[in-house]
Enzyme design. Sequence first.
Site, PDB file in Angstrom:
ATOM      1  N   SER A  20     -80.326 -47.241   0.792  1.00  0.00           N
ATOM      2  CA  SER A  20     -82.196 -47.426   0.063  1.00  0.00           C
ATOM      3  C   SER A  20     -82.125 -45.550   0.924  1.00  0.00           C
ATOM      4  CB  SER A  20     -83.351 -47.545   0.047  1.00  0.00           C
ATOM      5  OG  SER A  20     -83.050 -48.596  -0.971  1.00  0.00           O
ATOM      6  N   LYS A  74     -92.092 -57.719  -3.305  1.00  0.00           N
ATOM      7  CA  LYS A  74     -92.095 -56.545  -4.969  1.00  0.00           C
ATOM      8  C   LYS A  74     -92.977 -57.681  -5.807  1.00  0.00           C
ATOM      9  CE  LYS A  74     -87.027 -55.790  -5.955  1.00  0.00           C
ATOM     10  NZ  LYS A  74     -86.263 -55.224  -6.867  1.00  0.00           N
ATOM     11  N   ASN A  95     -91.518 -52.699  -7.947  1.00  0.00           N
ATOM     12  CA  ASN A  95     -89.817 -52.380  -6.625  1.00  0.00           C
ATOM     13  C   ASN A  95     -90.921 -51.009  -6.281  1.00  0.00           C
ATOM     14  OD1 ASN A  95     -89.286 -50.939  -8.892  1.00  0.00           O
ATOM     15  ND2 ASN A  95     -87.432 -51.286  -8.196  1.00  0.00           N
ATOM     16  N   ASP A 110     -86.326 -51.536 -11.984  1.00  0.00           N
ATOM     17  CA  ASP A 110     -84.967 -52.029 -11.858  1.00  0.00           C
ATOM     18  C   ASP A 110     -85.179 -52.073 -13.712  1.00  0.00           C
ATOM     19  OD1 ASP A 110     -84.663 -52.211  -9.190  1.00  0.00           O
ATOM     20  OD2 ASP A 110     -85.257 -53.940  -9.150  1.00  0.00           O
ATOM     21  N   GLY A 135     -78.758 -66.773 -14.718  1.00  0.00           N
ATOM     22  CA  GLY A 135     -80.118 -66.302 -13.588  1.00  0.00           C
ATOM     23  C   GLY A 135     -81.536 -65.711 -13.798  1.00  0.00           C
ATOM     24  N   ALA A 136     -82.277 -66.618 -13.570  1.00  0.00           N
ATOM     25  CA  ALA A 136     -83.975 -66.117 -14.454  1.00  0.00           C
ATOM     26  C   ALA A 136     -84.675 -65.838 -13.006  1.00  0.00           C
ATOM     27  CB  ALA A 136     -84.158 -67.342 -14.828  1.00  0.00           C
ATOM     28  N   GLY A 138     -85.497 -62.560  -9.861  1.00  0.00           N
ATOM     29  CA  GLY A 138     -86.389 -61.578  -9.983  1.00  0.00           C
ATOM     30  C   GLY A 138     -85.459 -60.131 -10.948  1.00  0.00           C
ATOM     31  N   LEU A 233     -75.175 -57.602 -12.476  1.00  0.00           N
ATOM     32  CA  LEU A 233     -76.122 -56.401 -11.717  1.00  0.00           C
ATOM     33  C   LEU A 233     -75.575 -56.117  -9.414  1.00  0.00           C
ATOM     34  CD1 LEU A 233     -77.673 -57.064 -14.107  1.00  0.00           C
ATOM     35  CD2 LEU A 233     -79.759 -57.343 -11.927  1.00  0.00           C
ATOM     36  N   TYR A 235     -73.440 -55.759  -6.625  1.00  0.00           N
ATOM     37  CA  TYR A 235     -72.849 -54.059  -6.214  1.00  0.00           C
ATOM     38  C   TYR A 235     -72.098 -53.589  -5.224  1.00  0.00           C
ATOM     39  CZ  TYR A 235     -76.931 -53.662  -3.486  1.00  0.00           C
ATOM     40  OH  TYR A 235     -78.050 -53.612  -3.332  1.00  0.00           O
TER      41      TYR A 235
HETATM   42  P1  NAP Z   1     -83.552 -64.276  -6.800  1.00  0.00           P
HETATM   43  O1  NAP Z   1     -84.344 -63.363  -7.215  1.00  0.00           O
HETATM   44  O2  NAP Z   1     -83.194 -64.633  -5.499  1.00  0.00           O
HETATM   45  O3  NAP Z   1     -82.551 -64.664  -7.981  1.00  0.00           O
HETATM   46  C1  NAP Z   1     -81.501 -65.133  -8.446  1.00  0.00           C
HETATM   47  C2  NAP Z   1     -81.299 -65.816  -9.750  1.00  0.00           C
HETATM   48  O4  NAP Z   1     -79.659 -66.619  -8.765  1.00  0.00           O
HETATM   49  C3  NAP Z   1     -81.835 -67.208  -9.556  1.00  0.00           C
HETATM   50  O5  NAP Z   1     -81.856 -67.491 -10.704  1.00  0.00           O
HETATM   51  C4  NAP Z   1     -81.327 -68.225  -8.471  1.00  0.00           C
HETATM   52  O6  NAP Z   1     -81.583 -69.838  -8.982  1.00  0.00           O
HETATM   53  C5  NAP Z   1     -79.904 -68.431  -9.045  1.00  0.00           C
HETATM   54  N1  NAP Z   1     -78.692 -68.494  -8.405  1.00  0.00           N
HETATM   55  C6  NAP Z   1     -78.615 -68.163  -6.778  1.00  0.00           C
HETATM   56  N2  NAP Z   1     -77.280 -68.757  -6.640  1.00  0.00           N
HETATM   57  C7  NAP Z   1     -77.132 -69.629  -7.602  1.00  0.00           C
HETATM   58  C8  NAP Z   1     -75.428 -69.932  -7.911  1.00  0.00           C
HETATM   59  N3  NAP Z   1     -75.225 -70.481  -6.683  1.00  0.00           N
HETATM   60  N4  NAP Z   1     -76.090 -71.333  -9.166  1.00  0.00           N
HETATM   61  C9  NAP Z   1     -76.265 -70.882 -10.141  1.00  0.00           C
HETATM   62  N5  NAP Z   1     -77.616 -70.109  -9.401  1.00  0.00           N
HETATM   63  C10 NAP Z   1     -77.820 -69.533  -8.933  1.00  0.00           C
HETATM   64  O7  NAP Z   1     -82.651 -62.966  -6.856  1.00  0.00           O
HETATM   65  P2  NAP Z   1     -82.775 -61.310  -7.255  1.00  0.00           P
HETATM   66  O8  NAP Z   1     -83.153 -60.155  -6.651  1.00  0.00           O
HETATM   67  O9  NAP Z   1     -83.037 -61.249  -8.910  1.00  0.00           O
HETATM   68  O10 NAP Z   1     -81.048 -60.782  -6.776  1.00  0.00           O
HETATM   69  C11 NAP Z   1     -79.637 -60.859  -7.498  1.00  0.00           C
HETATM   70  C12 NAP Z   1     -79.020 -60.702  -7.453  1.00  0.00           C
HETATM   71  O11 NAP Z   1     -78.880 -59.502  -8.347  1.00  0.00           O
HETATM   72  C13 NAP Z   1     -78.113 -60.354  -5.698  1.00  0.00           C
HETATM   73  O12 NAP Z   1     -77.579 -60.112  -5.497  1.00  0.00           O
HETATM   74  C14 NAP Z   1     -78.931 -57.984  -6.464  1.00  0.00           C
HETATM   75  O13 NAP Z   1     -78.111 -57.654  -4.518  1.00  0.00           O
HETATM   76  C15 NAP Z   1     -79.030 -58.060  -7.607  1.00  0.00           C
HETATM   77  N6  NAP Z   1     -79.184 -56.964  -7.820  1.00  0.00           N
HETATM   78  C16 NAP Z   1     -79.239 -55.285  -7.799  1.00  0.00           C
HETATM   79  C17 NAP Z   1     -79.789 -54.033  -8.049  1.00  0.00           C
HETATM   80  C18 NAP Z   1     -78.860 -53.189  -8.801  1.00  0.00           C
HETATM   81  O14 NAP Z   1     -79.547 -52.334  -9.208  1.00  0.00           O
HETATM   82  N7  NAP Z   1     -78.246 -53.242  -9.504  1.00  0.00           N
HETATM   83  C19 NAP Z   1     -81.230 -54.568  -8.543  1.00  0.00           C
HETATM   84  C20 NAP Z   1     -81.336 -56.245  -7.955  1.00  0.00           C
HETATM   85  C21 NAP Z   1     -80.809 -57.178  -7.861  1.00  0.00           C
HETATM   86  P3  NAP Z   1     -82.247 -69.965  -7.619  1.00  0.00           P
HETATM   87  O15 NAP Z   1     -84.113 -69.876  -8.094  1.00  0.00           O
HETATM   88  O16 NAP Z   1     -82.798 -71.958  -8.220  1.00  0.00           O
HETATM   89  O17 NAP Z   1     -81.510 -70.097  -6.160  1.00  0.00           O
END
Ligand code: NAP
Length: 293
Positions: A20, A74, A95, A110, A135-136, A138, A233, A235
């Site tokens: 950032s 967050k 955020n 976001d 996925g479910a 943040g 998502l 990157y």
């Molecule tokens: P988060 O809150 O930890 O959520 C991750 C989700 O993926 C949860 O539902 C988690 O389930 C699931 N998950 C994790 N490992 C898994 C696996 N091996 N198999 C199946 N499900 C799995 O993370 P987040 O903040 O949403 O971020 C997720 C990704 O998005 C990251 O890579 C982040 O860098 C990216 N992101 C990108 C942007 C962008 O601007 N492009 C913005 C935000 C996030 P559990 O709860 O059961 O672990």
Amino acid sequence: MERSHYTFGLIGFPLDHSISPEIHRAALQDLGLDGDYHLYPVPALPGGRGLISGLLERMRASELQGLNVTIPHKENIIQFLDDLTPEAKAIGAANTIFPRGDSLVGDNTDAEGFYTDLLRLEFPAKRHLSALVLGAGGSARAVVYALAKHGWEVVIAARRPEQAEGLASSLSAASEVSPVNIQPGVLTPDYLRALDPADLLVNTTPIGMSPEVQALPWPTEIPFPPDARVYDLVYNPAVTELVRAARAMGHVAIGGSGMLVEQAALAFERWTGLAAPRKAMRAAIARIAQLDW
Ligand code: NAP
């Protein structure tokens, strides 16, 4: 009114890999503005409470013009703020914080960042487009909120079905979102195989993120939904295994760097009231990507 100096920053923990500062410094520089973007590592509550209060006091005193918020704050930042935008309220997470009069307002860029970038992919004109979200966590909250708000039918497939159910029911309660649009599900091959083909597949899990770059969030034993565009998502790396595999099967597929730029650009605009220089922000990410991603 344009200021003579801007101070922005990011609250979260850990922040070692945050890019950032580079994105926002590039924006300031491109517009010829004086200012900086600092990292404020703040441990999880309750330990970080004093640091958060101190940073928000500095914002009330106009020493800081804008703050971003990331994991693990967050959701719990909301209790410290005076007001929320409808997006932050519905998503239950902020955020971006910006001042409005004497109030500090929490926003969530976001959702709009994702949806604006998603529109680069062209979709067929249909009454209801459908999305399958993997996925479910943040980021899924912001993605599903944005899709449902724009009338998409959404299936959420999570490894813990209760997490998908919680997300579907909390977002269905948000006023802009019609309850029929969000269906919770489970991330298993049998479940995915039985679904009607979606127009869009979105990965919101971290699967495929560096350093585990070979990992795929989609089961290899079943084909992708036949006409689906794919949005990852993740990157880092810029081209994930999911994007590569989907393109190899003839799908239009993109990674998350466009969303990263867009959510930052929207935050910059909240803080400055100026149009964010997206081209310069994108170039900053490309420079970093070439260095060590
Ligand atoms: P988060 O809150 O930890 O959520 C991750 C989700 O993926 C949860 O539902 C988690 O389930 C699931 N998950 C994790 N490992 C898994 C696996 N091996 N198999 C199946 N499900 C799995 O993370 P987040 O903040 O949403 O971020 C997720 C990704 O998005 C990251 O890579 C982040 O860098 C990216 N992101 C990108 C942007 C962008 O601007 N492009 C913005 C935000 C996030 P559990 O709860 O059961 O672990």
